[in-house]
Design a protein around this motif. Structure first.
Motif, PDB file in Angstrom:
ATOM      1  N   SER A 270       4.373  -9.173  -4.169  1.00 35.36           N
ATOM      2  CA  SER A 270       3.098  -8.697  -4.357  1.00 35.36           C
ATOM      3  C   SER A 270       2.476  -8.620  -5.682  1.00 35.36           C
ATOM      4  CB  SER A 270       3.143  -7.293  -3.785  1.00 35.36           C
ATOM      5  OG  SER A 270       4.266  -6.433  -4.730  1.00 35.36           O
TER       6      SER A 270
ATOM      7  N   GLY B  65      10.018  -0.323  -9.254  1.00 32.82           N
ATOM      8  CA  GLY B  65       8.763   0.266  -9.608  1.00 32.82           C
ATOM      9  C   GLY B  65       9.169   1.631  -9.493  1.00 32.82           C
ATOM     10  N   ASP B  66       8.255   2.389  -9.162  1.00 32.41           N
ATOM     11  CA  ASP B  66       8.393   3.771  -8.903  1.00 32.41           C
ATOM     12  C   ASP B  66       9.093   4.160  -7.620  1.00 32.41           C
ATOM     13  OD1 ASP B  66       6.951   4.643 -11.226  1.00 32.41           O
ATOM     14  OD2 ASP B  66       5.128   4.673 -10.058  1.00 32.41           O
TER      15      ASP B  66
ATOM     16  N   SER C 257       0.761  -1.198  -0.107  1.00 29.38           N
ATOM     17  CA  SER C 257       0.025  -0.029  -0.002  1.00 29.38           C
ATOM     18  C   SER C 257       0.867   1.297  -0.111  1.00 29.38           C
ATOM     19  CB  SER C 257      -1.051  -0.132   1.127  1.00 29.38           C
ATOM     20  OG  SER C 257      -0.264   0.174   2.430  1.00 29.38           O
TER      21      SER C 257
ATOM     22  N   SER D  83       2.944   5.492  -8.909  1.00 19.73           N
ATOM     23  CA  SER D  83       1.699   4.893  -9.391  1.00 19.73           C
ATOM     24  C   SER D  83       1.792   3.408  -9.268  1.00 19.73           C
ATOM     25  CB  SER D  83       1.296   5.217 -10.673  1.00 19.73           C
ATOM     26  OG  SER D  83       2.540   4.899 -11.517  1.00 19.73           O
ATOM     27  N   SER D  84       3.048   2.841  -9.246  1.00 17.41           N
ATOM     28  CA  SER D  84       3.175   1.280  -9.338  1.00 17.41           C
ATOM     29  C   SER D  84       4.480   0.956  -8.468  1.00 17.41           C
ATOM     30  CB  SER D  84       3.409   0.904 -10.800  1.00 17.41           C
ATOM     31  OG  SER D  84       3.603  -0.502 -10.865  1.00 17.41           O
ATOM     32  N   VAL D  85       4.049   0.209  -7.461  1.00 19.48           N
ATOM     33  CA  VAL D  85       5.229  -0.022  -6.630  1.00 19.48           C
ATOM     34  C   VAL D  85       5.078  -1.861  -6.527  1.00 19.48           C
ATOM     35  CG1 VAL D  85       6.549  -0.158  -4.395  1.00 19.48           C
ATOM     36  CG2 VAL D  85       5.455   1.956  -5.404  1.00 19.48           C
ATOM     37  N   GLN D  86       6.293  -2.647  -6.223  1.00 22.68           N
ATOM     38  CA  GLN D  86       5.920  -4.121  -6.089  1.00 22.68           C
ATOM     39  C   GLN D  86       7.202  -4.310  -5.077  1.00 22.68           C
ATOM     40  OE1 GLN D  86       7.805  -6.962  -8.855  1.00 22.68           O
ATOM     41  NE2 GLN D  86       5.912  -8.155  -8.638  1.00 22.68           N
TER      42      GLN D  86
END
Length: 635
Positions: A635, A587-588, A552, A615-618
């Motif tokens: 994730s 990601g970001d 999150s 906008s996008s994270v893993q």
């Protein structure tokens, strides 16, 4: 069975600072060295704490409780690793302190802490006629209080300013230094709890004073990798801190922030932190604050079994709740000869929670010459105390009163990783045992013991899971808790819980009291997955699996960071507590992130903050308890 009123004494003391040591340093300040270890150089040491002997009602009995022999009888041999000399640490630290004194501003004062009457009473700063009566019901001696500060340091927008965020800005070559002071009048020593810590590459936080002590740099997201840590203790009532950034750019300053969550104030009971003190030479065998039966480890004839223990045992300082405590502990070897992992053993009543382990400072090589005084080590840079900062809790239980941790750094100097033996000794009457420890926070002391199966047992410490012995030479006191006890071969067979008897307030009474150690044999199966990996570890253990990973985003003003929630289970699907989880964000937002699971098997791992759009994270788990992760790792 004859019943007696007796008391079990856990030998730990509440304190709020300690002497010198070492922190790992990388990317050291330009113009000093490229990579180094360094330690603090105090002016001198002084009195230590007197012990508060408290305990519990217990009965003399021959009941063995729920003791079960280990499933496998194993042993490991001691490993000795030679590192850089302590003298080199001292020299580098001196250069660090001089550099800080030359470049840090000295005009800003961030805060002045104030203590209430109840605070001052609790730490012994004012008289309290009823305190002796009240303390008779306590197990801990408080010498300091933690005062909430909650000050956020955000260097965004500080470029070109003379002052910012409560501190002064000074140019240092191509870089910049933010510095300030925090005062707590009449404190013997101070330290900080830091949250939300993040610095850009090459930057570092330092804490120091005017007397030659300096610690740091704390870099990245701190020694625990999650933005939360405790600084080293600094002598005196004025703690100076500085953040150095190698380049003064808007981006670099914008990525530097932290919250000073609390300030620790140490009172007069913490006499170790005195910067100027007369030598304490008297007619006693050891320090003036120790009982007469406590013996300096460098005096007299010590058994060869403790030769390696001297290089393994450390003086521990850690926070629990609102206070700071001292105990003893030691490095343990494992059966994997291909690597060295800084496993560290102490007592459960010392450290039993992950945050307590994260706050740990372990001080090695803290001893004093025979015939000298308890300050003399301070000028002995050829054998100078070395410290590590922070640890991960691996396994802990009240039964056997043990805690196994993994230190965040491998301690330097000449270090021994002690061998161990899981053969039970609790019922082997007459077995000789030996130890070195830090009674009342003193330099290394030596004691000899003999297993005595005729000693009565305290009800909460049944024989089998605990070892009862009689002191034959020397003694232990508060601060000795957790110290490893070894057999004649130098193998660890337990660690100190305390004393049990009808006269525990008299440390030197060997007739009416017993020394009690948690039995390594009783809990070996619970720690074998780390200490005995070559033989499969604990049967049925070591099967941790990543059940799930979710991510999150958390926003604070213009800043954003990712929060990964990782669930770890065992082969039966049950949650795994105290598992060490390591992985990385991509990601970001990118970067490593580490954490430990709670009692529900959940680890919450936070990334560093960013001001960029996200906008996008893993998040992917790389290892669990040091082994390659399996299961739903991303994730």
């Amino acid at each position: 069975m004859v019943a007696h009123r007796c008391r079990g004494r856990q030998r730990d003391l509440l304190i709020t600072n300690y002497e010198t040591g070492v922190s790992k340093v990388k990317n050291y300040v330009k113009g000093v060295v490229a990579s180094a270890m360094f330690i603090a150089i105090p002016a001198s040491a002084a009195d230590f704490l007197s012990e508060l002997n408290e305990g519990e009602n217990c009965s003399v009995s021959s009941v063995y409780g729920d003791y079960q022999a280990p499933k496998r009888l194993m042993a490991a041999t001691t490993e000795v690793i030679e590192g850089d000399s302590a003298k080199s640490y001292a020299e580098i630290q001196r250069a660090t302190w001089q550099w800080l004194m030359a470049n840090a501003g000295n005009t800003s004062k961030l805060a002045t802490m104030s203590l209430s009457e109840s605070d001052l009473t609790a730490i012994g700063a004012i008289d309290c006629p009823m305190c002796d009566v009240l303390q008779a019901q306590q197990r801990r001696l408080q010498v300091g209080v933690s005062k909430v500060l909650g000050h956020q340091v955000d260097l965004n927008g500080a470029n070109g300013k003379a002052s910012h965020a409560g501190g002064s800005m000074t140019s240092v070559g191509d870089g910049v230094m933010w510095s300030t002071n925090i005062q707590s009048p009449s404190a013997a020593a101070m330290k900080l709890e830091i949250n939300g810590f993040q610095l850009p590459k090459g930057a570092g936080l330092y804490v120091f004073n005017d007397y030659g002590e300096a610690f740091g740099p704390y870099q990245g997201m701190g020694p625990n990798g999650d933005g939360e840590f405790w600084t080293n203790s600094i002598t005196g009532d004025n703690l100076r801190l500085a953040i150095y950034l190698p380049k003064e750019t808007d981006k670099a300053l914008g990525d530097a922030f932290m919250t000073i969550a609390s300030v620790g104030h140490m009172g007069p009971r913490f006499r170790l932190a005195r910067t100027i003190a007369p030598a304490e030479v008297g007619d006693k065998a050891f320090c003036s604050f120790n009982e007469s039966c406590v013996e300096n480890a460098n005096c007299g004839s010590t058994h060869s079994s403790v030769n390696d223990a001297r290089k393994a045992v450390a003086h521990m300082i850690y926070q629990s709740g609102g206070g700071y405590y001292i105990c003893s502990g030691g490095l343990l070897a494992d059966t994997d000869n291909g690597s060295v992992t800084p496993y560290f053993l102490t007592a459960n009543h010392c450290i039993s929670k992950g945050r307590e382990a994260k706050s740990l400072e372990a001080v090695f090589d803290f001893d004093t010459p025979c015939g000298g005084n308890c300050d003399q080590y301070a000028s002995n840079t050829s054998n100078y105390p070395i410290r590590t900062n922070g640890a991960a809790l691996l396994s802990s239980n009240r039964t056997g009163d043990y805690t196994l941790m993994r230190l965040n750094q491998t301690p330097g100097g000449s270090r021994a990783y002690l061998g161990w033996n899981s053969n039970p000794v609790a019922f082997n009457n007459g077995t000789a045992l030996y130890r070195v420890s830090h009674p009342s926070g003193a330099p290394l002391a030596y004691s000899e013991h003999t297993v005595d199966t005729s000693k009565g047992t305290c009800s909460s410490w049944p024989r089998g899971n605990w070892i009862y012995s009689q002191d034959e030479y020397g003694a232990t006191e508060g601060g000795s808790s957790g110290s490893p006890v070894v057999n004649s071969a130098g193998e660890v067979v337990g660690q100190l819980s305390g004393g049990c008897g009808t006269n525990v307030n008299d440390t030197c009474d060997t007739v009416n009291n017993a020394t009690v150690d948690g039995a390594f044999a009783g809990y070996f199966d619970s720690v074998s997955e780390w200490l005995d990996p070559d033989n499969g570890g604990n049967p049925g253990g070591g099967d941790e699996t990543v059940s799930s990973v979710s991510v999150s985003l958390e926003t604070r003003g213009r800043r954003t960071r990712a929060v990964a929630t990782v669930v770890i289970v065992d082969g039966s699907g049950s949650p795994v507590a105290n598992a060490s989880v390591s992985g990385s964000f991509s990601g970001d937002i990118s970067g490593s992130g580490n954490g430990s699971t709670d009692s529900n098997g959940v680890a919450v791992i936070r990334s560093g903050w960013t001001r960029s759009s996200v906008s996008s994270v893993q998040y992917c788990v790389d290892t669990v308890n040091g082994a390659a992760a399996s299961g739903n790792t991303c994730s």
